[in-house]
Design an enzyme around this catalytic site. Structure first.
Site, short mmCIF file in Angstrom:
data_model
loop_
_atom_site.label_atom_id
_atom_site.label_comp_id
_atom_site.label_asym_id
_atom_site.label_seq_id
_atom_site.Cartn_x
_atom_site.Cartn_y
_atom_site.Cartn_z
CE LYS A 1 -116.03 16.62 -50.50
NZ LYS A 1 -115.33 17.31 -51.60
CB SER B 1 -112.42 14.95 -53.13
OG SER B 1 -113.04 16.22 -52.97
CB SER C 1 -113.50 17.99 -55.54
OG SER C 1 -112.27 17.33 -55.43
#
Ligand code: GLN
Length: 487
Positions: A78, A153, A177
């Site tokens: 990420k 997210s 998330s």
């Protein structure tokens, strides 16, 4: 052989058995990214050179008969984790040009374990969002239906894994998330206990809630990588000095007698009927495997979203103060005064959602409102923690839905922040309490994945992953592929 369909264990065996090299495996994934990511937008930055160099290093280790299970296995990171020499944008224009001078601890650990970083996954700006639509780099599409959101997210992390562009990805979870996007894309995502995985080098959103974890195609895959990420880090003052359980060898325990609690508040109005049905079917599977169920009450659950939207923006407003165009981040051109420089740099660098959070945060922390909002929220946070403490006196795990519904259409909630915030109604409490929680797929409604959530007591990741693994041994939902990305 369809390499992207293999599990981490199968990939490790294949590498050791010389069925393919780490270079070939990496090339396979880079090829899939080149072919498919234009439809998904799951990567902000792809790093083929770094990946192939890491793959060659892994092949050299493997040729010596050395290396661990993860040696030579690719992953997506990420873009919230700092990576030396590679842009770390956090999904924001503010950090579009930022190249970190050091690696996040988890990047260091996974590199040291021999993993191969394919690139940096797309995400909501500063991890604020539930649909991956706040990213400066554009929305990510859901591989199960590219007109729908992948959740957020960690939308890039899940889309890349669900479409087979990476075998596994790291992710972070401040209010859901990891779990909500995993639910929306048929993946297994785990947020460990607060303090289990180092936050060093992970760009801070709300420090008392942020926790790193993984999204994977199975609990077993997740266990391998979470194991390698976990552990004490003296560089993170909230990291906990406590040995890590063996998550992988803990996977083959019977769950006969496992006590699972069903919170009545999680099955109330607002849960889509199709989702409820899938969860109820999953409960039957757990019963057949020998688990016992009882009702538990988490009476303060309805307060978790409002509490979070005081605590998280408060911490965010303070964490994001460092991005001022001087020390870090985007700098506006031609400013005449220092104040103008701050205002314009932050106004240009941050997107609308981030600005909204900063405004809420500075408001609830300001003199005269601090007691009324921030202090109250901290007290309610304690009550939410107490709810779980009471529940875990009677049960080993708590089970419920991860999200209220399946993936929604792109754009459906972008004009309504409150509707967007309500996506995390079932996930936020675990962050406020600090307990581990995960999502796993439990079926489909009209072709779209449904996620089931397990929450555990502090440091009970092994028990939770084992329960998920047992369920996945008895079902095949997690093995289903989105048709367009299968071959
Ligand atoms: N959707 C929540 C938010 O927008 C949670 C995000 C997260 O877990 N990073 O804040």
């Amino acid at each position: 052989m369809t390499l992207h369909k293999l599990s981490i264990k199968q990939l490790a065996d294949g590498l050791r058995g010389k069925q393919f090299s780490a270079r070939e495996l990496t090339q396979h994934y880079l090829g899939r990214i080149a072919a498919h990511d234009k439809d998904l937008n799951s990567f902000i930055t792809v790093t083929p050179e770094r990946a192939l160099a890491q793959a060659d290093a892994a092949d050299a280790v493997l040729a010596q008969g050395d290396g661990a299970t993860l040696t030579g296995i690719p992953l997506a990171q990420k873009d919230i984790f700092c990576t030396t020499g590679v842009r770390t944008s956090c999904g924001s224009k503010m950090l579009d040009q930022f190249v970190a001078p050091y690696d996040a601890t988890i990047v260091q650990k996974l590199d040291a374990a021999g993993m191969v970083m394919l690139g940096k996954a797309n995400m909501d700006e500063f991890a604020m969002g539930s649909s991956n639509e706040t990213s400066y780099y554009g929305p990510v599409k859901n591989p199960w239906d590219v007109t729908r959101v992948p959740g957020g997210s960690s939308g890039g992390s899940v889309a890349s894994v669900a479409a087979g562009l990476a075998p596994i990805a790291t992710a972070t979870d401040t209010g859901g998330s990891i779990r909500q996007p995993a639910a929306l894309t048929n993946l297994t995502g785990i947020k460990p206990t607060y303090g289990r995985v180092s936050r060093y080098g992970m760009i801070a959103f709300a420090s008392s809630l942020d926790q790193a974890g993984v999204v994977a195609r199975s609990a077993e895959d997740a266990a391998y990588v979470l194991q390698a990420m976990s552990g004490f880090d003296p560089k993170d003052s909230t990291s906990i000095e406590r040995p890590v359980d063996d998550l992988v060898s803990g996977l083959n325990q019977s769950i006969k007698g496992l006590r699972i609690g069903l919170p009545s508040e999680y099955f109330a109005d607002g849960l889509a009927p199709g989702v409820r049905e899938r969860i109820e079917q999953a409960i039957d599977v757990f019963k057949q495997l020998g688990a016992t169920f009882s009702e538990v009450s988490l009476p303060n659950s309805p307060l978790s979203v409002p509490t979070y939207y005081v605590v998280a923006p408060a911490e965010a407003s303070s964490n994001l103060a460092r991005f001022d165009g001087v020390r870090y981040g985007h700098r506006a051109e031609g400013a005449k005064t220092l104040e103008e420089l701050y205002k314009r740099s932050r106004g240009e660098g941050f997107g609308a959602e981030v600005q909204r959070r900063i405004m809420i945060g500075t408001y609830v922390l300001s003199h005269g409102y601090y007691d009324a909002y921030y202090l109250q929220a901290q007290k309610v946070r304690r009550l939410i923690y107490d709810d779980f403490k009471r529940a875990f006196e009677h049960v080993d795990l708590v089970l419920g839905p991860t999200a209220t519904d399946v993936a929604f259409k792109l754009g459906a909630k972008t004009d309504d922040p409150v509707a967007m915030y309500l996506n995390d109604i079932y996930t936020i409490a675990a962050n406020l309490a600090g307990i581990p929680a995960m999502s796993l797929s439990c079926g489909f409604v009209e072709g779209l994945p449904v996620g089931l959530q397990l929450m555990g007591n502090f440091f009970d990741e092994a028990r939770m992953l084992n329960a998920a693994h047992q369920y996945q041994q008895a079902t095949d939902f997690h093995t289903q592929w989105p048709k367009e990305f299968e071959s």
